[in-house]
Design a protein around this motif. Sequence first.
Motif, PDB file in Angstrom:
ATOM      1  N   GLY A  70       0.791  -1.225   0.000  1.00  0.00           N
ATOM      2  CA  GLY A  70       0.000   0.000   0.000  1.00  0.00           C
ATOM      3  C   GLY A  70       0.821   1.271   0.000  1.00  0.00           C
ATOM      4  O   GLY A  70       0.279   2.354   0.213  1.00  0.00           O
ATOM      5  N   TYR A  71       2.120   1.175  -0.217  1.00  0.00           N
ATOM      6  CA  TYR A  71       2.986   2.355  -0.228  1.00  0.00           C
ATOM      7  C   TYR A  71       2.773   3.145  -1.523  1.00  0.00           C
ATOM      8  O   TYR A  71       2.456   2.569  -2.562  1.00  0.00           O
ATOM      9  N   ARG A  72       2.944   4.468  -1.462  1.00  0.00           N
ATOM     10  CA  ARG A  72       2.829   5.322  -2.639  1.00  0.00           C
ATOM     11  C   ARG A  72       4.203   5.875  -2.988  1.00  0.00           C
ATOM     12  O   ARG A  72       4.888   6.455  -2.148  1.00  0.00           O
ATOM     13  N   VAL A  73       4.620   5.677  -4.235  1.00  0.00           N
ATOM     14  CA  VAL A  73       5.941   6.101  -4.701  1.00  0.00           C
ATOM     15  C   VAL A  73       5.780   7.299  -5.617  1.00  0.00           C
ATOM     16  O   VAL A  73       4.981   7.270  -6.567  1.00  0.00           O
ATOM     17  N   GLN A  74       6.542   8.373  -5.330  1.00  0.00           N
ATOM     18  CA  GLN A  74       6.565   9.558  -6.176  1.00  0.00           C
ATOM     19  C   GLN A  74       7.969   9.867  -6.683  1.00  0.00           C
ATOM     20  O   GLN A  74       8.171  10.847  -7.374  1.00  0.00           O
ATOM     21  N   ASP A  75       8.920   9.036  -6.334  1.00  0.00           N
ATOM     22  CA  ASP A  75      10.318   9.248  -6.694  1.00  0.00           C
ATOM     23  C   ASP A  75      10.535   8.904  -8.168  1.00  0.00           C
ATOM     24  O   ASP A  75      10.218   7.792  -8.599  1.00  0.00           O
ATOM     25  N   PRO A  76      11.083   9.830  -8.997  1.00  0.00           N
ATOM     26  CA  PRO A  76      11.350   9.487 -10.402  1.00  0.00           C
ATOM     27  C   PRO A  76      12.409   8.408 -10.563  1.00  0.00           C
ATOM     28  O   PRO A  76      12.532   7.829 -11.653  1.00  0.00           O
ATOM     29  N   ALA A  77      13.175   8.134  -9.511  1.00  0.00           N
ATOM     30  CA  ALA A  77      14.174   7.070  -9.601  1.00  0.00           C
ATOM     31  C   ALA A  77      13.547   5.696  -9.734  1.00  0.00           C
ATOM     32  O   ALA A  77      14.259   4.714  -9.991  1.00  0.00           O
ATOM     33  N   ALA A  78      12.231   5.591  -9.568  1.00  0.00           N
ATOM     34  CA  ALA A  78      11.564   4.290  -9.684  1.00  0.00           C
ATOM     35  C   ALA A  78      11.390   3.859 -11.140  1.00  0.00           C
ATOM     36  O   ALA A  78      10.949   2.725 -11.382  1.00  0.00           O
ATOM     37  N   ASP A  79      11.718   4.712 -12.109  1.00  0.00           N
ATOM     38  CA  ASP A  79      11.494   4.376 -13.521  1.00  0.00           C
ATOM     39  C   ASP A  79      12.176   3.067 -13.912  1.00  0.00           C
ATOM     40  O   ASP A  79      11.570   2.198 -14.546  1.00  0.00           O
ATOM     41  N   LEU A  80      13.446   2.923 -13.561  1.00  0.00           N
ATOM     42  CA  LEU A  80      14.184   1.733 -13.974  1.00  0.00           C
ATOM     43  C   LEU A  80      13.642   0.481 -13.293  1.00  0.00           C
ATOM     44  O   LEU A  80      13.573  -0.588 -13.909  1.00  0.00           O
ATOM     45  N   ALA A  81      13.258   0.597 -12.036  1.00  0.00           N
ATOM     46  CA  ALA A  81      12.691  -0.561 -11.332  1.00  0.00           C
ATOM     47  C   ALA A  81      11.364  -0.976 -11.950  1.00  0.00           C
ATOM     48  O   ALA A  81      11.073  -2.174 -12.088  1.00  0.00           O
ATOM     49  N   VAL A  82      10.541   0.008 -12.343  1.00  0.00           N
ATOM     50  CA  VAL A  82       9.277  -0.312 -13.005  1.00  0.00           C
ATOM     51  C   VAL A  82       9.535  -0.969 -14.355  1.00  0.00           C
ATOM     52  O   VAL A  82       8.884  -1.961 -14.717  1.00  0.00           O
ATOM     53  N   ALA A  83      10.503  -0.426 -15.112  1.00  0.00           N
ATOM     54  CA  ALA A  83      10.837  -1.031 -16.400  1.00  0.00           C
ATOM     55  C   ALA A  83      11.332  -2.459 -16.218  1.00  0.00           C
ATOM     56  O   ALA A  83      10.986  -3.360 -17.005  1.00  0.00           O
ATOM     57  N   ALA A  84      12.134  -2.704 -15.189  1.00  0.00           N
ATOM     58  CA  ALA A  84      12.620  -4.057 -14.933  1.00  0.00           C
ATOM     59  C   ALA A  84      11.474  -5.005 -14.614  1.00  0.00           C
ATOM     60  O   ALA A  84      11.441  -6.151 -15.088  1.00  0.00           O
ATOM     61  N   ALA A  85      10.507  -4.547 -13.806  1.00  0.00           N
ATOM     62  CA  ALA A  85       9.361  -5.399 -13.475  1.00  0.00           C
ATOM     63  C   ALA A  85       8.521  -5.695 -14.713  1.00  0.00           C
ATOM     64  O   ALA A  85       8.039  -6.824 -14.891  1.00  0.00           O
ATOM     65  N   LEU A  86       8.324  -4.689 -15.575  1.00  0.00           N
ATOM     66  CA  LEU A  86       7.532  -4.897 -16.793  1.00  0.00           C
ATOM     67  C   LEU A  86       8.215  -5.872 -17.750  1.00  0.00           C
ATOM     68  O   LEU A  86       7.578  -6.776 -18.305  1.00  0.00           O
ATOM     69  N   VAL A  87       9.513  -5.675 -17.955  1.00  0.00           N
ATOM     70  CA  VAL A  87      10.250  -6.589 -18.855  1.00  0.00           C
ATOM     71  C   VAL A  87      10.269  -7.996 -18.276  1.00  0.00           C
ATOM     72  O   VAL A  87      10.121  -8.990 -19.002  1.00  0.00           O
ATOM     73  N   SER A  88      10.439  -8.115 -16.966  1.00  0.00           N
ATOM     74  CA  SER A  88      10.439  -9.424 -16.331  1.00  0.00           C
ATOM     75  C   SER A  88       9.092 -10.117 -16.474  1.00  0.00           C
ATOM     76  O   SER A  88       9.020 -11.320 -16.749  1.00  0.00           O
ATOM     77  N   ALA A  89       7.988  -9.355 -16.321  1.00  0.00           N
ATOM     78  CA  ALA A  89       6.658  -9.953 -16.452  1.00  0.00           C
ATOM     79  C   ALA A  89       6.374 -10.340 -17.892  1.00  0.00           C
ATOM     80  O   ALA A  89       5.733 -11.374 -18.152  1.00  0.00           O
ATOM     81  N   LEU A  90       6.834  -9.517 -18.853  1.00  0.00           N
ATOM     82  CA  LEU A  90       6.566  -9.819 -20.264  1.00  0.00           C
ATOM     83  C   LEU A  90       7.341 -11.041 -20.730  1.00  0.00           C
ATOM     84  O   LEU A  90       6.813 -11.892 -21.453  1.00  0.00           O
ATOM     85  N   SER A  91       8.606 -11.137 -20.315  1.00  0.00           N
ATOM     86  CA  SER A  91       9.459 -12.229 -20.776  1.00  0.00           C
ATOM     87  C   SER A  91       9.445 -13.432 -19.844  1.00  0.00           C
ATOM     88  O   SER A  91      10.045 -14.467 -20.184  1.00  0.00           O
ATOM     89  N   GLU A  92       8.808 -13.283 -18.669  1.00  0.00           N
ATOM     90  CA  GLU A  92       8.790 -14.320 -17.640  1.00  0.00           C
ATOM     91  C   GLU A  92      10.203 -14.715 -17.217  1.00  0.00           C
ATOM     92  O   GLU A  92      10.479 -15.874 -16.884  1.00  0.00           O
ATOM     93  N   ARG A  93      11.098 -13.730 -17.215  1.00  0.00           N
ATOM     94  CA  ARG A  93      12.465 -13.912 -16.706  1.00  0.00           C
ATOM     95  C   ARG A  93      12.564 -13.155 -15.382  1.00  0.00           C
ATOM     96  O   ARG A  93      12.499 -11.934 -15.378  1.00  0.00           O
TER      97      ARG A  93
END
Length: 457
Positions: free
Chosen positions: A363-386
Amino acid sequence: MAKTQKKFVCQACGSVASRWAGQCGDCSGWNTLAEEAGGPATPFAAKHNLRSGGRAIELVGLNSDIALPDRLPTGIAELDRALGGGFVEGSATLIGGDPGIGKSTLLLQAAAKLAIAGHAVAYVSGEEAADQVRLRARRLGLGAAPVQLASATSTRDILTTLGMSHPPALLVIDSIQTMHSDLIEGAPGTVSQVRASAQELIRFAKERGTAVVLVGHVTKDGAIAGPRVLEHMVDTVLSFEGERSHQYRILRAIKNRFGGTDEIGVFAMVAEGLTEIANPSALFLTQRDESVSGTTVFPALEGTRPVLVEIQALVVRLASGATPRRAVVGWDSGRLAMILAVLEARCGLSFSSSEVYLNIAGGYRVQDPAADLAVAAALVSALSERPVAVDSVAFGEVALSGEIRPVAHGGLRLKEAGKLGFERALVPAALLGEKQPLKLSGFKSLGSFVDHMLGRG
């Protein structure tokens, strides 16, 4: 005979109009204008010139010596951290939050600790009877604290009572929307009543050196109810945030004339009241031994405090012709759309035929722009199942060109991750070359980062 002026005040933004209208011209709110009595209009008042007849005021230079204001540490470390060290004598603090989030509980605990430490404390409740507050204090184990308690809504009665003896070190008003001033016509909670009552209480704080804390209601959008001028009048504005379905609460400083606005206090609601959380990362990280696709750990930064949170993504492929959905919890949906666009345009990945779900765990809310790379990593990981390695963290800002930009306080984020047992980090290339507590993998562009995740050369 003096003629009484009519004025119509918007109950949402506080703007004043000379006649009623269905819609406020300033905030565009419908049916928010209410008639309030104004002062008498006389020929003298219309022609009076304010450039004479007053008293001369003293003008001083910026280089004049001044002592730092004294503070009242509450003994609650997380509250003191958000305040910048404690309540300042003669200051006015406004704290807002959703109903039931724990505002009254936190202030009752702070008042009791100050009273036990030997300070005079007054707690005035306009919403609850004195017996209800006593029952809560007894449940919290604070029934023996020497707090002066009262249930009242008249600002005049409160200030008259406090003026009959030595002023208290701390005065809690719960809440300002229930206070009523007989100098102004109108029901409690209206713009004029809230403004007049707050002004009298703040004047008392400045003249007598009492630290005044005002509890404010919030609207359905989370903003503090009443006129926005209320936030300008006080010295400190605190926002108590959190989901009632979750245990944790975050106290965030929005405005602070005596300290920074980049610190937070983290609490957990338990049966005995609000308890401090010295290590907030433990609340927002999932305990798992195996890597799972679509999850990444991100070291967020709240002021000078790093907080490690888990970012979860799920990508579901749809049949052709269906409209894909984008759902975000705890992050900016516009920022997610930007990251998806960069992944498609710069990295050759396709999300147009897939539903994308993004969640910040706990339930945490993130406003830090540094989260971009972590979000991209999660998306790529979910898409490729790696899956991303379970001992890795990721942070960095992604530009529209695909460049991975450095972020502030990278060393502090890595140090906190190392304390919690993480060994590797996916970071911007600008952080390479310095001695760090973790093994770093640096990337200049999002394309090279995606190649690394997908195992491409």
